[in-house]
Every structure is written in C-alpha cells, then in structure tokens.
Design a protein around this motif. Structure first.
Motif, PDB file in Angstrom:
ATOM      1  N   GLN A   2       0.816  -1.195   0.000  1.00 47.08           N
ATOM      2  CA  GLN A   2       0.000   0.000   0.000  1.00 47.08           C
ATOM      3  C   GLN A   2       0.862   1.263   0.000  1.00 47.08           C
ATOM      4  OE1 GLN A   2      -2.677   0.023   3.274  1.00 47.08           O
ATOM      5  NE2 GLN A   2      -4.326   0.524   1.893  1.00 47.08           N
ATOM      6  N   ALA A   3       0.260   2.342  -0.476  1.00 45.23           N
ATOM      7  CA  ALA A   3       0.971   3.622  -0.475  1.00 45.23           C
ATOM      8  C   ALA A   3       1.481   3.917   0.929  1.00 45.23           C
ATOM      9  CB  ALA A   3       0.031   4.721  -0.933  1.00 45.23           C
ATOM     10  N   LEU A   4       2.671   4.423   1.030  1.00 43.41           N
ATOM     11  CA  LEU A   4       3.268   4.667   2.346  1.00 43.41           C
ATOM     12  C   LEU A   4       2.620   5.825   3.080  1.00 43.41           C
ATOM     13  CD1 LEU A   4       6.947   3.895   1.565  1.00 43.41           C
ATOM     14  CD2 LEU A   4       5.540   2.839   3.319  1.00 43.41           C
ATOM     15  N   PHE A   7       3.289  10.868   4.212  1.00 40.51           N
ATOM     16  CA  PHE A   7       3.086  11.843   3.148  1.00 40.51           C
ATOM     17  C   PHE A   7       3.174  13.276   3.647  1.00 40.51           C
ATOM     18  CE2 PHE A   7      -0.732  11.699   5.231  1.00 40.51           C
ATOM     19  CZ  PHE A   7      -1.536  10.615   4.909  1.00 40.51           C
ATOM     20  N   VAL A  76       1.850  13.274  -2.913  1.00 35.61           N
ATOM     21  CA  VAL A  76       0.443  13.576  -2.662  1.00 35.61           C
ATOM     22  C   VAL A  76      -0.484  12.595  -3.376  1.00 35.61           C
ATOM     23  CG1 VAL A  76      -1.362  15.333  -2.843  1.00 35.61           C
ATOM     24  CG2 VAL A  76       0.993  16.019  -2.429  1.00 35.61           C
ATOM     25  N   VAL A  77      -0.253  12.365  -4.676  1.00 35.79           N
ATOM     26  CA  VAL A  77      -1.223  11.554  -5.423  1.00 35.79           C
ATOM     27  C   VAL A  77      -0.989  10.065  -5.270  1.00 35.79           C
ATOM     28  CG1 VAL A  77      -1.707  13.338  -7.128  1.00 35.79           C
ATOM     29  CG2 VAL A  77       0.032  11.625  -7.619  1.00 35.79           C
ATOM     30  N   GLY A  79       1.389   8.740  -2.699  1.00 35.14           N
ATOM     31  CA  GLY A  79       2.026   8.370  -1.438  1.00 35.14           C
ATOM     32  C   GLY A  79       3.450   7.874  -1.648  1.00 35.14           C
ATOM     33  N   THR A 143      -4.383   1.939  -6.726  1.00 36.34           N
ATOM     34  CA  THR A 143      -5.699   2.141  -6.133  1.00 36.34           C
ATOM     35  C   THR A 143      -6.471   3.265  -6.809  1.00 36.34           C
ATOM     36  OG1 THR A 143      -4.566   3.452  -4.480  1.00 36.34           O
ATOM     37  CG2 THR A 143      -5.213   1.237  -3.823  1.00 36.34           C
ATOM     38  N   SER A 144      -5.823   4.028  -7.680  1.00 42.79           N
ATOM     39  CA  SER A 144      -6.555   5.072  -8.395  1.00 42.79           C
ATOM     40  C   SER A 144      -6.090   5.091  -9.841  1.00 42.79           C
ATOM     41  CB  SER A 144      -6.280   6.441  -7.755  1.00 42.79           C
ATOM     42  OG  SER A 144      -4.979   6.877  -8.071  1.00 42.79           O
ATOM     43  N   ILE A 147      -2.641   6.690 -10.342  1.00 46.72           N
ATOM     44  CA  ILE A 147      -1.444   5.904 -10.056  1.00 46.72           C
ATOM     45  C   ILE A 147      -1.159   4.961 -11.219  1.00 46.72           C
ATOM     46  CG2 ILE A 147      -0.403   4.237  -8.466  1.00 46.72           C
ATOM     47  CD1 ILE A 147      -2.031   5.440  -6.223  1.00 46.72           C
TER      48      ILE A 147
ATOM     49  N   ARG B   5     -13.726   4.169   3.164  1.00 40.46           N
ATOM     50  CA  ARG B   5     -13.307   5.014   2.056  1.00 40.46           C
ATOM     51  C   ARG B   5     -14.524   5.563   1.293  1.00 40.46           C
ATOM     52  NH1 ARG B   5      -9.538   3.038  -3.048  1.00 40.46           N
ATOM     53  NH2 ARG B   5      -8.959   5.111  -3.781  1.00 40.46           N
ATOM     54  N   ASN B 120      -7.071   8.414  -1.009  1.00 44.99           N
ATOM     55  CA  ASN B 120      -6.189   7.450  -1.667  1.00 44.99           C
ATOM     56  C   ASN B 120      -5.278   6.718  -0.708  1.00 44.99           C
ATOM     57  OD1 ASN B 120      -7.186   8.048  -4.168  1.00 44.99           O
ATOM     58  ND2 ASN B 120      -5.610   9.555  -4.637  1.00 44.99           N
ATOM     59  N   ILE B 121      -5.018   7.304   0.440  1.00 44.54           N
ATOM     60  CA  ILE B 121      -4.008   6.708   1.305  1.00 44.54           C
ATOM     61  C   ILE B 121      -4.577   6.349   2.679  1.00 44.54           C
ATOM     62  CG2 ILE B 121      -1.713   6.978   2.299  1.00 44.54           C
ATOM     63  CD1 ILE B 121      -1.253   9.092  -0.010  1.00 44.54           C
ATOM     64  N   LEU B 122      -5.111   7.359   3.386  1.00 47.48           N
ATOM     65  CA  LEU B 122      -5.512   7.091   4.770  1.00 47.48           C
ATOM     66  C   LEU B 122      -6.756   6.191   4.870  1.00 47.48           C
ATOM     67  CD1 LEU B 122      -4.967   7.579   7.757  1.00 47.48           C
ATOM     68  CD2 LEU B 122      -6.443   9.577   7.631  1.00 47.48           C
ATOM     69  N   PRO B 124      -8.052   3.980   2.725  1.00 47.02           N
ATOM     70  CA  PRO B 124      -7.762   2.563   2.430  1.00 47.02           C
ATOM     71  C   PRO B 124      -7.023   1.887   3.589  1.00 47.02           C
ATOM     72  CG  PRO B 124      -7.276   3.903   0.508  1.00 47.02           C
ATOM     73  CD  PRO B 124      -7.606   4.862   1.625  1.00 47.02           C
ATOM     74  N   MET B 125      -6.131   2.648   4.275  1.00 42.53           N
ATOM     75  CA  MET B 125      -5.439   2.061   5.429  1.00 42.53           C
ATOM     76  C   MET B 125      -6.435   1.766   6.548  1.00 42.53           C
ATOM     77  SD  MET B 125      -2.036   4.427   5.557  1.00 42.53           S
ATOM     78  CE  MET B 125      -1.365   3.761   7.058  1.00 42.53           C
ATOM     79  N   GLN B 128      -8.316  -1.304   5.790  1.00 47.18           N
ATOM     80  CA  GLN B 128      -7.490  -2.488   5.974  1.00 47.18           C
ATOM     81  C   GLN B 128      -7.392  -2.873   7.457  1.00 47.18           C
ATOM     82  OE1 GLN B 128      -3.469  -1.820   4.763  1.00 47.18           O
ATOM     83  NE2 GLN B 128      -3.216  -3.891   3.965  1.00 47.18           N
TER      84      GLN B 128
END
Lengths: 432, 148
Positions: A2-4, A7, A76-77, A79, A143-144, A147, B5, B120-122, B124-125, B128
């Motif tokens: 997953q994106a880190l 950020f 940003v887009v 991660g 996921t988008s 990406i 999400r 997009n990031i938080l 989805p986390m 999970q």
C-alpha cells in the motif's frame, strides 16, 4: 504494497521551483531561434533548426516541468516519497539543462560530438531519475486511475528516451538505421505514451480539483492509459516488422482515443462550478482545442497519404500539439501550482501564528490573463507562419519570445513576493 | 458493505457541493445567498473534521499504534483549512469579493489535495486495519455528522 504513510514530507520549495523557473528560458531560446533563422526554420520538420527548436520545447520546457512537478506531486497523489528530493532535483535539473543545450546545439550546428554527449548525458540523467522514482511507484498498488496512469507514463518515458538516445547516437556516429520511421516512433512515445498519459493521469486529479467539475468516468479513466499504451506498442511492432496496415490502425485508434479524452475533458470543464473562469481554465480550453485540431490533422495525415508527404501538415501537427496543446496545459497548471506552493510554504513558515497571504496576492489574475493572451497570439502566428513563412516566421518568433519573457516575469515576480512575505513573516514571528 | 473510504469520500463530495453553491451565488453577485451557502459548507466541513478527529482517527491510532503518522498530518491540515475558511468567511462578511476569491482559490486546492491524501491513502489504510469494526464505526460517524 500500500501507499506509504509518511506523506507529510513535502519537498522543499527549491526542489520543484528550479525546474519551473528555468523551463521558460528554453522556450525563449526556441523563440529566438525562430527569429534568427526566420522562414527557413519552417521549411520542413527535418531542418536542423526545427529539430533544435522542437527539443528546446519538449525537453527544455516540457520535460523539465513534468519531472520537477512529479517530484512535488508523487507524495500527494501516490504516497510515493522520494528520498533526498533536493539532491535528486539538483542532479536532474543540471543534467536536463546541459543535455538540452548540447542537443539543440548539436542539431543546429551539425556537431556530432555535441549530439553524442547530449544523448549520453540525457540518457544517464533520465535513467537515474527513473531508478529513484520508478521502484517506489511500482511498489504502490494501483488504487486510483492516476497511479495506474503514472506507471504507464513512466514506461512511456523509458521508450522515449531509449529511442531518443539511439537516434541521436545514430546521427552522431553514422549508424545505418531507418531514421525517419524511428523518429516518428520516438515522437509517438514522447508526446503520446509519455506526455499524453502523464497529462491524462494528472488531469484525472487537477481538472476536478482546480475547477470543481464532476470526476472522470471511472471506466474511461481506468482503461484510457492501457489502450493508448497498447496502440503505441502495436505501432512500434508494426515499424519493427514492417506491417504498414497495423501501423495505420494503431495510429488511427490512438488518435481517436486522444480525441475522446480531450472531448470528455472539455465536457467536464463545461460543468465546472467555480465562480469565475480563471487563467488556468482558459489555458486548458486553449490547450484542448489545439489538441483536438492536432489529432484531427494526425488522422488526416494517416488516412490520406497524399498529405503525408507535404511539409506543412506534420509541422502544423507538431506546432498545434506542442505549443498550442502541451505548453498551454503546463503553463495553466503552473499558474495554480506556484502560487499554491508559495502559500503552503509561507503557511508553514508562519507556524499558524502569522497568516500567509492568499494566492492572488502572490500572482495576480490579471497578469496571468495578459500573459495567456500573448501566448495565444504567438500560437496563432506560428501556425500562420507554416503557410506564410516569409511574412510570419519572424513576427511569430518575436511573439513567442514576448510570451515567454512575460511568463518568466510572472513566475519570477511570484517568487520575489514569496521571499518578501517570508522575510515579513520571520520578522513578525520574532516580534511575537 | 460500505467501506470507510466510500462513506467518507461521499461526505467530501457533499461538502464540495455545498462549496459550489456558495461559488454559484458569488458568480450571480447574490451575497446574502453566498454567505448562507458558505456557512452551510463550513458547518458541514467542521462536522466532518470533528467526526474524524474524535472518532475515526483515535480508533485508527489505537488499533495501529501510529499516533504521530498520517493522522497527525491530517489534523494539521484540518487546522489550516479551518483558518482558510475563517478568512474566506470574513472576506464575505465584508463584501470583499476579490479577497474572497483569493482565499477560496487557496481553500479549494488545500481542501482537494487534503481529500486526495485521505481518499487514496488514509481511508484505504483504515479499511485495511479496521475491517472488523467498520459497521459500528460508520454508524457512529453517521450519527455525529447528522447531529451537526
């Protein structure tokens, strides 16, 4: 994977800014070249001056800003965090700038050594950039659509630079390869698989973001990069194995896909909900209109072989797509990104105790609109110069110079005001 | 099943719609309607931030042990957006369209890039790590949002 999460590490302002501030100087050089060479620059797309000017615009202007902006937006887009953004930026910026100057000089003055040096420097610089950015990007799951689009665009950049290096070395060292067919392919990878897909991936984000439009339809945004990339892939296979029908089919489908993307974007923008049309919106409208005309001219050239051998049509296509299309999209985005980043960094400097000035205090709307009018006029003149070079080539070059001096003025002014506000904020903080 | 999400993204879009109403009123030079629409938007945003800061983020932090990570950054950005909304609201109250548009421009980008990081990031986390408790969590957040 997953994106880190980290950020928060926005790169320092100096990382992307150096690219944004030097790029217009390369466009300025291209304009000066047109003033200097005059009508002979527009005889065909293969003249030394045309090749030099094209690469001043595509690498010196477009690629500079594209890669500089990626360093900023990847966290940003997607991660994706780039380790040591400032160091990466310095090397990338230096390599691109020196490489572009050598390449343009190599074309313009027919210097094989300059061409070979340029090929090696640009090849190494972009390979280095890809080695830093691609592994973390490809580890992030798609996921988008953005990406996913970015990943295909990166592959497009690999194809572009590989073909470009081979072509430049072949010219420099006299290798016997089918130069013209490979040059077409190099342009398709550069303007399509790299530039077009990067633009689409960013448009998915910035069109709704800047203009408050509805989002792109999910299925279209998901499939567009794959299908377009496949077209360029089939086109390459067709050139390698000499399959003319497949090449035509791939070119037609690629043009139709590009047209679909442009028309969908125009339609989304017509549903925008911001209070007033700003320079960014107008720049995008100009860019989309030019790109639509460019793609129609590409379709005409593909389907109507008599036109293909003319000198005007391919030139017109390049001018429409590069100066009318890509340059407009890019400047339109810069006019949002630079004031916003200035605000963001001032905001952080103020530690929430001293407020940052609004974006229109950093770069005024009227200045952007006036610069855009100059750019629009320059595009019209350069297009006209294709058909009346004796009359219009030098005025067109002059207009292009003016538009880019104006752009430099606007961006440098924004940075100047940013610095003034930064000092002011530091003083106010110290007084608290 | 609704994911965190999807649910939270939908609320972002709801806030965008309210912001757009204020923009439309401004473009028609209807300042009273713009003021009302902007306050409506601001309340919806504040309710969204509250639900995140009081419910979603603490649950995520408790489960993952990451209290100085992404949620902390999101809280900082909430503070920046709150300040921008205050400034824009003040400009509207003074009837200063130019100042409002300048603040609104900054607000739109700040808000959208913030939403993008969350969507997009938080989120989805969160999906999970909080899969087990999602239904109760969302019911709770829904109640918080509708109370506001």
């Amino acid at each position: 994977m997953q994106a880190l999460l980290s950020f928060d590490k926005a790169p320092p302002f100096a990382a992307p800014l150096r690219f944004f501030l030097t790029a217009p100087f390369f466009a300025l050089l291209a304009g000066l070249l047109l003033v200097w060479e005059g009508p002979s620059l527009l005889v065909s797309r293969w003249t030394p001056g045309t090749l030099a000017a094209t690469h001043l615009l595509t690498i010196g202007f477009m690629l500079q800003i594209m890669l500089g902006a990626l360093i900023q937006v990847l966290p940003v887009v997607a991660g994706v965090n780039i380790a040591h953004p400032l160091t990466v930026s310095r090397w990338l910026h230096g390599g691109l700038s020196i490489g572009t100057l050598l390449l343009a000089a190599g074309f313009q003055f027919g210097e094989p050594d300059a061409l070979a040096m340029a090929a090696i420097i640009l090849g190494l610089t972009i390979t280095g950039f890809l080695m830093v950015v691609a592994p973390p990007l490809f580890r992030v799951s798609s996921t988008s659509p953005t990406i996913r689009g970015l990943k295909f665009a990166m592959l497009g950049l690999v194809g572009t630079i590989a073909l470009g290096v081979v072509l430049a070395l072949a010219l420099a060292w006299g290798w016997s390869i089918p130069l013209l067919a490979l040059a077409d392919l190099h342009a398709a990878w550069g303007l399509g698989a790299w530039g077009g897909l990067l633009l689409a991936a960013m448009a998915y984000v910035v069109v709704p973001m800047f203009q408050l439009t509805p989002g792109y339809q999910a299925r279209l945004s998901w499939w567009f990069p794959v299908l377009f990339f496949a077209c360029v892939g089939f086109w390459s296979v067709a050139v390698l194995f000499e399959l003319p029908l497949l090449a035509i089919l791939a070119q037609v489908v690629a043009s139709l896909l590009g047209l679909t993307f442009c028309i969908v974007t125009l339609r989304l923008q017509s549903q925008r909900r911001r209070a007033r049309p700003d320079a960014t919106y107008r720049y995008w409208q100009l860019g989309l209109s030019c790109a639509i005309f460019a793609l129609f001219s590409a379709l005409t050239v593909t389907l109507w072989p008599a036109v293909k051998d003319s000198n005007e049509w391919p030139l017109l296509f390049g001018i429409l797509l590069i100066t009318g299309g890509f340059l407009s999209f890019i400047v339109g985005m810069l006019y949002k990104i630079v004031p916003f980043l200035a605000w963001l960094h001032l905001q952080n400097l103020g530690e929430s105790k001293v407020p940052a000035p609004a974006m229109n205090k950093i770069l005024a709307e009227a200045a952007m609109q006036k610069q855009m009018a100059c750019h629009g006029l320059a595009v019209v003149l350069v297009m006209g110069a294709v058909f009346a070079p004796e009359w219009l080539a030098r005025p067109a070059g002059f207009a292009f110079v003016v538009a880019n001096v104006f752009l430099i003025w606007n961006l440098a002014g924004a940075v100047h005001r940013y610095r003034q506000h930064a000092l002011l904020i530091a003083r106010k903080l110290a007084a608290l | 099943m609704t994911t965190i999400r999807n649910f939270m993204t939908e609320d972002h879009r709801h806030c965008d719609d309210l912001f757009a109403e204020a923009e439309q009123a401004i473009s028609k030079k209807n300042f009273d309607a713009a003021k009302a629409a902007f306050e409506h938007f601001r309340n919806a945003m504040l309710a969204h931030f509250n639900a995140e800061e009081k419910t979603l983020f603490p649950t995520f932090e408790a489960k993952t042990g990451m209290s100085m990570g992404p949620t902390q950054v999101m809280r900082m950005e909430h503070a920046q957006i709150r300040a921008l909304m205050d400034d824009a609201s003040a400009a509207l109250a003074e009837g200063n369209t130019d100042d409002y548009l300048g603040q609104a421009d900054t607000l739109v980008i700040m808000m959208q890039q913030h939403n993008m990081k969350e969507e997009n990031i938080l989120y989805p986390m969160c999906d999970q790590h909080l899969a087990g408790e999602t239904p109760e969590l969302l019911a709770h957040i829904e109640a918080e949002l509708s109370e506001a």
